[in-house]
Design an enzyme around this catalytic site. Structure first.
Site, PDB file in Angstrom:
ATOM      1  N   HIS A   1      -3.519   0.360   4.064  1.00  0.00           N
ATOM      2  CA  HIS A   1      -4.069  -0.964   4.388  1.00  0.00           C
ATOM      3  C   HIS A   1      -3.790  -1.358   5.833  1.00  0.00           C
ATOM      4  O   HIS A   1      -2.767  -1.984   6.116  1.00  0.00           O
ATOM      5  CB  HIS A   1      -3.496  -2.010   3.438  1.00  0.00           C
ATOM      6  CG  HIS A   1      -4.020  -1.894   2.055  1.00  0.00           C
ATOM      7  ND1 HIS A   1      -5.126  -2.581   1.604  1.00  0.00           N
ATOM      8  CD2 HIS A   1      -3.619  -1.116   1.026  1.00  0.00           C
ATOM      9  CE1 HIS A   1      -5.379  -2.248   0.348  1.00  0.00           C
ATOM     10  NE2 HIS A   1      -4.472  -1.357  -0.037  1.00  0.00           N
TER      11      HIS A   1
ATOM     12  N   GLY B   1      -3.227   3.797  -7.141  1.00  0.00           N
ATOM     13  CA  GLY B   1      -2.807   4.762  -8.161  1.00  0.00           C
ATOM     14  C   GLY B   1      -3.686   5.994  -8.160  1.00  0.00           C
ATOM     15  O   GLY B   1      -3.350   7.014  -8.753  1.00  0.00           O
TER      16      GLY B   1
ATOM     17  N   GLU C   1      -5.017  -3.682   7.371  1.00  0.00           N
ATOM     18  CA  GLU C   1      -5.000  -5.153   7.476  1.00  0.00           C
ATOM     19  C   GLU C   1      -3.651  -5.722   7.066  1.00  0.00           C
ATOM     20  O   GLU C   1      -3.381  -6.901   7.274  1.00  0.00           O
ATOM     21  CB  GLU C   1      -6.112  -5.760   6.634  1.00  0.00           C
ATOM     22  CG  GLU C   1      -5.824  -5.926   5.147  1.00  0.00           C
ATOM     23  CD  GLU C   1      -5.864  -4.626   4.349  1.00  0.00           C
ATOM     24  OE1 GLU C   1      -6.069  -3.550   4.965  1.00  0.00           O
ATOM     25  OE2 GLU C   1      -5.686  -4.666   3.123  1.00  0.00           O
TER      26      GLU C   1
ATOM     27  N   ASN D   1      -1.181   0.361  -1.845  1.00  0.00           N
ATOM     28  CA  ASN D   1      -1.212  -0.120  -3.220  1.00  0.00           C
ATOM     29  C   ASN D   1      -2.319   0.617  -3.943  1.00  0.00           C
ATOM     30  O   ASN D   1      -3.442   0.138  -4.059  1.00  0.00           O
ATOM     31  CB  ASN D   1      -1.483  -1.635  -3.213  1.00  0.00           C
ATOM     32  CG  ASN D   1      -1.683  -2.178  -4.603  1.00  0.00           C
ATOM     33  OD1 ASN D   1      -1.171  -1.612  -5.575  1.00  0.00           O
ATOM     34  ND2 ASN D   1      -2.447  -3.239  -4.722  1.00  0.00           N
TER      35      ASN D   1
ATOM     36  N   GLN E   1     -11.683   6.046  -1.352  1.00  0.00           N
ATOM     37  CA  GLN E   1     -11.974   6.894  -2.513  1.00  0.00           C
ATOM     38  C   GLN E   1     -13.486   6.970  -2.760  1.00  0.00           C
ATOM     39  O   GLN E   1     -14.023   8.029  -3.085  1.00  0.00           O
ATOM     40  CB  GLN E   1     -11.244   6.354  -3.750  1.00  0.00           C
ATOM     41  CG  GLN E   1      -9.715   6.438  -3.597  1.00  0.00           C
ATOM     42  CD  GLN E   1      -8.971   5.469  -4.508  1.00  0.00           C
ATOM     43  OE1 GLN E   1      -9.561   4.873  -5.414  1.00  0.00           O
ATOM     44  NE2 GLN E   1      -7.687   5.298  -4.259  1.00  0.00           N
TER      45      GLN E   1
ATOM     46  N   GLY F   1      -8.623  -0.630  -9.757  1.00  0.00           N
ATOM     47  CA  GLY F   1      -9.073   0.276 -10.802  1.00  0.00           C
ATOM     48  C   GLY F   1      -9.485   1.665 -10.365  1.00  0.00           C
ATOM     49  O   GLY F   1      -9.232   2.105  -9.246  1.00  0.00           O
TER      50      GLY F   1
ATOM     51  N   CYS G   1      -8.727   1.924   1.294  1.00  0.00           N
ATOM     52  CA  CYS G   1      -8.186   2.017  -0.061  1.00  0.00           C
ATOM     53  C   CYS G   1      -9.257   2.458  -1.064  1.00  0.00           C
ATOM     54  O   CYS G   1      -9.695   3.600  -1.002  1.00  0.00           O
ATOM     55  CB  CYS G   1      -7.524   0.691  -0.442  1.00  0.00           C
ATOM     56  SG  CYS G   1      -6.463   0.877  -1.882  1.00  0.00           S
ATOM     57  N   LEU G   2      -9.726   1.582  -1.937  1.00  0.00           N
ATOM     58  CA  LEU G   2     -10.793   1.977  -2.858  1.00  0.00           C
ATOM     59  C   LEU G   2     -11.997   2.457  -2.053  1.00  0.00           C
ATOM     60  O   LEU G   2     -12.678   3.417  -2.428  1.00  0.00           O
ATOM     61  CB  LEU G   2     -11.183   0.790  -3.754  1.00  0.00           C
ATOM     62  CG  LEU G   2     -12.268   1.048  -4.803  1.00  0.00           C
ATOM     63  CD1 LEU G   2     -11.818   2.123  -5.783  1.00  0.00           C
ATOM     64  CD2 LEU G   2     -12.616  -0.234  -5.555  1.00  0.00           C
TER      65      LEU G   2
ATOM     66  N   GLY H   1      -9.998  -2.469  -3.530  1.00  0.00           N
ATOM     67  CA  GLY H   1     -10.331  -3.070  -4.818  1.00  0.00           C
ATOM     68  C   GLY H   1      -9.550  -2.417  -5.926  1.00  0.00           C
ATOM     69  O   GLY H   1      -8.815  -1.450  -5.705  1.00  0.00           O
TER      70      GLY H   1
END
Lengths: 347, 1075
Positions: A320, A280, A322, A278, A240, A210, A236-237, A208
């Site tokens: 990722h 940050g 996927e 992808n 985190q 942000g 990913c998100l 996701g």
């Protein structure tokens, strides 16, 4: 600082966080990736639009060629737009697709020079301005983007053996496709859904957009869940959030990872993999609790690429598996997760 | 970190450059040797290609200039006892040799480990059938093919596969009996025909029009895999990838297709067990995701060299490290120096590879391109859009074309045929079609080239039409920039915008340049950094583009950089020897504490390697681009004389634009290049030359002919077809040549020279400083004058010259060096007959034989020349050619077997594609090793002789006697047999090919009852008798060694009869003459 180019797609101005991706294929996938919510995407590959945009055929309730129902980027910046396209599954040009979704785009930009600026100064807010049409600055990192892109209702997919509760933080459809290929029922729930009621065999935390710290509700629910033996997998998100829920910290990377060629090493082994990434933000591995260990490490900058619990079947990755777009070398992680789920549920 | 206990490794090179196996293996071998050296491993290299960088001092520890054949390599293994051997860096030659040594048990006997991919895996990939089975077992698709023995089975097979299909007769040469069928009727006909050639035919699915895609995969011993690059052929399946225009990365594949093929290629590489590098080629259906694996190369290849240059990823270096046991994750990306070698380069540009053909050099060759390779070199262009890249690339091929459009008018009498049956000129047929208004759809139908590529070409064509309506007075800066962004050169713009104006093209081009400069329309310099700017990189690998606003670098402005111009695409007459020269110039510049800067665009070279210079501009060697670079670089000076003729040709134009050329003044370069000026110089010096005239009518030519007599050497300035130069022996030949093949008129004069028969040809390679001779080398040709110096067999030091001749040659060399105030390298060619010496050519640059004489003499001529050009004082070396007690012989490699129908005969135009040289203490020893290195074998079963004119017949008498004495049967055509018999030698008489009688020459060739064919043309004209052509061509087609020159045939047979293979010396380079 400004760059001048030519407008295509939607004729209008827009603001957002400017980020780049160095992938050489996969613009339809990237543009529909919810992780790009609020961002103006700079593609470093200079030739874009070559194979047009595929048609919106559906498979199992999901569009076959896209990562969500809509374009999530706020704007697109490229060097050279290919007006003419050629591909057997192309349905329309990139420009007309962007226009339909009201997404402004600009071509004729020195995207390499722009990327160097973003690389050195970090992702920053920016604007695409068409014919002097003013637009307000927008910094998407101060918004709860996850709430924006997450599903508003519970949706069920498939009718397979194992039930996966998928917390949608901006999920890419290819994740759902991967689960469905593996004999599962996917229950897609909103980001702040309270998943303490064990109506499932395995819990999945999606990718996701942000700053992960914006997802307070998810972290709260997850904290409770992490004491349970139910298998949890995050991407990913999701990776985190797993760290934050376990008590570790995250930080914003100096050079974000936005490409198809990120090398990761499975800690303590000689197994290294090329991954699509992808993001940050990253986990600060020094802050990991004693129950957790680093699972994958980035071979370029040594940052964390995944963590796993030392005892319980809880693990997550920053990259990722996927893919879509990008290399598919880590797909096997879905199998690993589902075998944990299978073992746990006894199904 | 040492990953191994390997102390000594044998590396096999690829031998002479040939079609299908060229300079790319100098690149891969050099990188491998470098990688081994970094590990402290003693390296032994076997490669007879003396012009390569890999056989230079300081690359391998021990170098053998010997044939890469199981026999010689086996002996070296026995002698050197290496711990390991690398087979993947010397092309198919090295691979085949290694496989054979493995099969013979030689490797096991001496305990030599094959490093990298195991031999068993290589063998498996080389057997098509076995390999297809293996791929099917892991669920990978290959072209479907059914073997049948009856027409009925053929019909059933076609029914199963669906039309269109290909019918192939099994076990035939050259595709006889093969073809496409799109229905049952055509199948009936073709199958009937095919069965007449062979009892078994193959019915295969046709993949015509499918996309052709390649992946370069790397795998380490831990099973980690990456794909360094994928590439897409512009030309669809059916045209060999070496004959195709290729782009990287792929342009028309979706993400799903890209990664589907990527993961299949990794799956294949894992199942084969590659350790190192592997190339996988796919056919991809343009209308679905269906694919077929069409080829796998378990070694470094031409494509991997291209991938390496296209991405900046040092594939060969990494592959060598992996062979030693490293994992990819343990190695660094040598471009960024900080990121991992386990990654896949992200490009932010497009590269375009275009083949370079030289088919005009051959008589009779078919111009069609298809499934076998004919091109002799390639270029790689870099741009930020397809239009820019392809226009740059087309200019780089150096065939006098200026891009896709604005070329001299080319005639396509049947345009549709030129489009649907591709030749080397198809890209220009496309340009013509666009100008005639063909649509992209129609062109796609005719060519099956993907519409995306055609649309790019259409953009260029549209822009050309727009520009043709503008002038330099009316064009806007935006329009100018738009044209530059589509890859238009100043030359093209001058032609389109200033077509009506007076002045030379160069003057008009300068006007365009000045206009651009005034409007600040200039290219920017971009880096190739392997990761599209995601991380900072220390790369020196650069290109120029108009599709950008900001340059990545600003060269230091301290007059410490020296620019060296490279040699461009390999072609007949200019290849790896000029890469060696360029690389050596770079090395000396660095040694002298200057910064070397290279401009070159040939992906098959070492000079374009990432660590050869401080800045590498992978870009055009045109006046425009060189000026762009020099304006940015502001170097101390520029070196032209190590890059061959392309660089030399720029001398005057650069000089007039104020460029500081290092070395001999361009004014004097011009004096040597201009026939008239050079001729008057020789007259002034009192140096003789063959008589010549520049003439513009038949009557003038006839008058000159009656003055000097036949034969005559004719050099037309306008060629209609065939070779540019020709020797004519009589008035009929002359008429024929000037009417059929070339034009003679006021606008197109012809240079006619007297041709001296039975003369010796002698070459001097030398370096001078301020007109004074520093070092020189005199070599002689084995063949009499008339064989191009690039095709001749050359002996250095010359062994059979009168002292008087040598002295005169040296004196003339000094005179010319002084008169032209030469500072740098130069080469002079002489004719000598009865101590009469004539100068035939002088080049004020390094020549083809510089690496040869440098390595034989062990004095680096380029190092000396570079020092001279940089103004260093150089000492005249102590030793010279008279001191050395051994010699080197350079032999030529021909690629006629690849050039269907070409007449394999030698003449005044060069035809060889490569060369080797071997050292020996005797002429015979060195000659045999050199001849074996280019594929000759001593005959055992029989020799077929048809020996041309009387002089040739006489020269072959003694060798014929020696063959008889050795018990080798002789066969001859009638005249030759009679001559031999008159001289007491018995030879079996064979009938000419067109006589339907046995015993027949053709039958003996086909049945391989002879294993050497000597066929000497009667004279030097190209209008040879068909029978002789058939004999020569059949020898090539049936892979029987062929010699067409009497002096060479005599020398080879004499050497082979005097020495046995076991008697040949096997000394490494450093043991000759002590070091």
């Amino acid at each position: 600082m400004s760059f001048n180019g030519y407008s295509f797609g939607h004729t209008g101005s827009v603001s957002g966080e400017v980020v780049f991706n160095t992938a050489m294929t996969g613009y339809p996938e990237s543009l529909t990736d919810p992780s790009y919510r609020g961002q103006i995407l700079v593609l470093t590959y200079p030739l874009i639009g070559n194979y047009g945009v595929p048609d919106k055929v559906s498979e199992a309730g999901l569009p076959a060629f896209f990562e969500s129902e809509q374009i999530h980027v706020s704007g697109l910046v490229i060097s050279s737009y290919s007006e003419q396209y050629s591909h057997w599954n192309a349905d329309r040009s990139l420009a007309s697709w962007l226009a339909v979704h009201s997404i402004p785009a600009i071509e004729g930009i020195d995207t390499r020079a722009l990327t160097q600026i973003i690389r050195e100064h970090g992702a920053m807010t920016g604007k695409i301005v068409v014919d002097g049409e003013e637009v307000n600055w927008r910094d998407p990192n101060s918004e709860n983007l996850v709430a924006e892109v997450s599903t508003k209702e519970v949706i069920r997919y498939g009718n397979g053996r194992l039930r996966i509760l998928l917390v949608d933080l901006g999920v890419k459809y290819n994740i759902i496709r991967h689960f469905l290929k593996r004999d599962t029922t996917v229950i897609r729930v909103p980001w702040d859904y309270d998943f303490s009621n064990p109506e499932y065999d395995g819990l999945f935390l999606s990718n996701g957009p942000g700053d992960p710290k914006q997802c307070e509700a998810t972290i709260r629910h997850l904290k409770r869940q992490l004491s349970q033996p139910i298998p949890v997998f995050g991407i990913c998100l999701g990776n985190q959030l797993m760290a934050l829920a376990s008590g570790a910290d995250t930080f914003k990377l100096r050079y974000g990872h936005r490409s198809h060629n990120q090398p990761v090493l499975q800690a303590g082994t000689n197994k290294a993999l090329v991954t699509s990434q992808n993001h940050g933000f990253a986990i600060d591995s020094k802050t990991l609790g004693s129950k957790w260990q680093e699972w994958f490490i980035n071979l370029n900058d040594g940052t964390n690429e995944g963590i796993r619990h030392r005892e319980l079947p809880h693990f997550s990755v920053q990259f990722h598996p996927e893919a879509s777009s990008g290399p598919t070398d880590t797909e096997y992680l879905f199998d690993e997760f589902l075998s944990e789920v299978s073992r746990f549920s006894g199904r | 970190m040492m990953k191994h206990q390997i102390r000594k490794v044998l590396v096999l090179g690829s031998g002479a450059l040939k079609i299908g196996e060229a300079g790319e293996f100098d690149y891969s071998g050099s990188q491998a040797l470098k990688a081994l050296r970094e590990e402290g491993i003693h390296t032994v290299l076997i490669n007879p290609n003396i012009a390569t960088v890999q056989t230079s001092e300081g690359v391998a520890d021990t170098v053998y200039f010997l044939p890469v054949t199981p026999l010689f390599v086996g002996k070296i293994i026995e002698k050197e006892r290496p711990d390991g051997i690398l087979l993947a860096f010397g092309g198919q030659t090295a691979l085949n040799c290694g496989v054979e040594l493995y099969r013979q048990g030689t490797l096991a006997r001496y305990g030599v480990r094959v490093l990298g991919t195991p031999v068993e895996a290589i063998i498996e990939t080389e057997d098509r059938r076995l390999f297809a089975d293996k791929l099917h077992a892991i669920g990978v698709d290959t072209p479907r093919s059914i073997a049948v023995t009856t027409a009925e089975e053929a019909r059933a097979a076609a029914g199963e596969l669906g039309f269109p299909i290909i019918v192939r007769a099994a076990f035939t040469l050259g595709g006889q009996g093969s073809g496409f069928c799109s229905n049952m009727d055509e199948l009936e006909r073709l199958a009937g025909n095919a069965f007449s050639y062979s009892g078994q035919i193959l019915i295969e699915e046709s993949l015509k029009g499918w996309k052709e895609i390649e992946y370069e995969v790397v795998r380490d011993k831990y099973d980690n895999c990456i794909t360094v690059c994928n590439m897409e052929n512009f030309d669809p399946l059916g045209i060999h990838t070496g004959e195709s225009i290729v782009v990287a990365p792929s342009q028309t594949l979706s993400n799903a297709e890209y990664h589907k093929l990527r993961s299949i290629s990794i799956q294949i590489v894992r199942s084969v067990g590659i350790v190192g590098e592997c190339n996988v080629q796919f056919a991809l259906d343009p209308d679905s995701e269906a694919y077929r694996v069409i080829e796998v190369n378990a070694r470094l290849s031409r494509s991997s060299a291209l991938a390496s240059k296209a991405t900046g990823y040092p594939l060969a270096h990494v592959a060598a490290k992996l062979a030693l046991g490293y994992g990819l994750h343990e190695l660094k990306n040598s471009v960024t120096r900080t990121t991992s070698a386990l990654f896949e380069p992200a490009l932010d540009y497009i590269v375009c590879k275009i083949p370079r053909w030289d088919l005009n050099k051959f008589t009779g060759v078919s111009k069609e391109i298809g499934s076998s390779m004919k091109s002799v070199g390639e270029v790689m262009s870099i741009g930020r859009n397809f239009e820019e890249a392809i226009q740059k690339g087309l200019r780089m091929t150096g065939l006098g074309l200026h891009g896709f459009v604005a070329n001299e008018h080319l005639d396509f009498p049947d345009l549709d045929q030129s489009l649907s049956e591709p030749t080397d000129m198809r890209i220009y047929a496309l340009a013509e079609a666009f100008s005639r208004g063909y649509s992209v759809e129609r062109l796609h139908e005719l060519t099956r080239i993907d519409a995306w590529f055609l649309q790019g070409l259409a953009n260029i064509s549209r822009m050309a039409a727009k520009l043709a309506g503008l002038t330099l007075g009316t064009i806007s800066p935006e329009q100018m920039l738009a044209a530059k962004r589509l890859g238009f050169s100043d030359f093209q713009l001058a032609r389109l915008l200033l077509g009506g104006e007076s002045g030379s093209m160069h003057e008009r081009l300068l006007k365009v340049r000045a206009w651009r400069s005034a409007h600040q329309i200039k290219p920017v310099i971009k880096q190739i950094d392997t990761l599209a700017a995601e991380y900072p990189a220390f790369t020196n690998y650069l290109y120029l583009t108009y599709n950008g606003d900001v340059s990545d670098i600003a060269p230091p402005d301290d007059k410490k950089s020296v620019v060296v111009l490279g040699s461009g695409a390999y072609r007949i007459g200019s290849s790896v020897e000029f890469d060696w020269s360029g690389v050596n110039a770079l090395q000396t510049i660095r040694k002298l504490d200057y910064r070397p800067v290279m401009i070159n665009y040939n992906p098959e070279t070492v000079s374009t390697d990432y660590d050869m210079c401080d800045r590498l501009y992978f870009d055009e060697l045109s006046f425009e681009r060189v000026m762009d670079i020099l304006e940015a670089e502001q170097p101390l000076g520029t070196i032209l004389s190590t890059g061959g003729q392309i660089a030399n040709n720029l001398a005057m134009r650069l000089y007039r634009s104020g460029v500081e050329i290092l070395g001999t003044s361009p004014v004097n370069i011009d004096m040597a290049e201009d026939r008239h000026k050079f001729s008057s110089l020789l007259d002034r010096l009192g140096v003789d030359q063959p008589r010549w005239r520049e003439l513009s009518s038949m009557s003038e030519i006839e008058a000159f002919a009656s003055e000097v007599g036949y034969p005559l050497l004719i050099r037309p300035s306008y060629v209609l077809s065939g070779a540019a130069m020709n020797v004519v022996s009589n008035p009929e030949d002359l008429n024929h040549f000037l009417q059929v093949a070339a034009k003679v008129s006021k606008e197109h004069p012809v240079v006619v020279s007297e041709f001296i028969e039975s003369a010796k040809e002698i070459e001097v390679d030398a370096v001078a400083a301020n007109g004074g001779l520093v070092v020189y080398a005199i070599s002689e040709h084995v063949e009499f004058a008339g064989v191009h110096s690039g095709d001749a067999t050359i002996v250095f030091p010359a062994q059979k010259l009168y002292l008087e001749t040598t002295r005169r040659i040296k004196r003339i060399t000094r005179q010319i060096a002084g008169a032209l105030e030469i500072s740098g390298p130069f080469n002079i060619q002489f004719l000598a007959k009865d101590n009469h010496i004539k100068v035939i050519e002088c080049n004020l640059r390094a020549s083809r034989s510089f690496p040869f004489v440098s390595k034989v003499l062990k004095i680096n001529f380029i190092d000396l020349a570079t020092r001279v050009m940089l103004g260093e004082a150089v000492e005249v070396p102590h030793k010279n050619m008279f001191d050395i007690d051994y010699l080197g012989i350079k032999a030529s490699q021909f690629s006629f077997s690849r050039l269907a129908k070409a007449d394999p005969v030698l003449g005044v135009d060069m035809a060889s594609t490569g060369e080797v040289a071997c050292l020996g203490e005797t002429f015979h020893d060195a000659l045999l090793k050199a001849m074996f290195s280019v594929g000759y074998r001593m005959p055992e079963r029989g020799v077929l002789i048809s020996s041309g004119d009387v002089k040739s017949k006489v020269q072959l008498l003694e060798p014929a006697r020696m063959l008889v004495a050795k018990g080798i049967p002789l066969f001859a055509t009638r005249g030759t047999a009679r001559f031999l018999e008159e001289n007491g030698i018995q030879a079996g008489v064979l009938h000419w090919p067109d006589e339907a009688q046995t015993p027949n020459t053709l039958e003996y060739i086909r049945e391989r009852r002879v294993d050497l064919v000597i066929n000497i043309p009667k004279d030097l004209s190209k209008t040879e008798l068909h029978n002789d052509y058939t004999i020569r061509r059949s020898a090539i087609d049936f892979n029987i060694p062929l010699i067409t020159n009497a002096q060479l045939a005599a020398a080879f047979i004499t050497a082979g009869c005097r020495l046995t293979t076991d008697e040949l010396e096997l000394k490494p380079w450093n043991e000759y003459g002590g070091w």
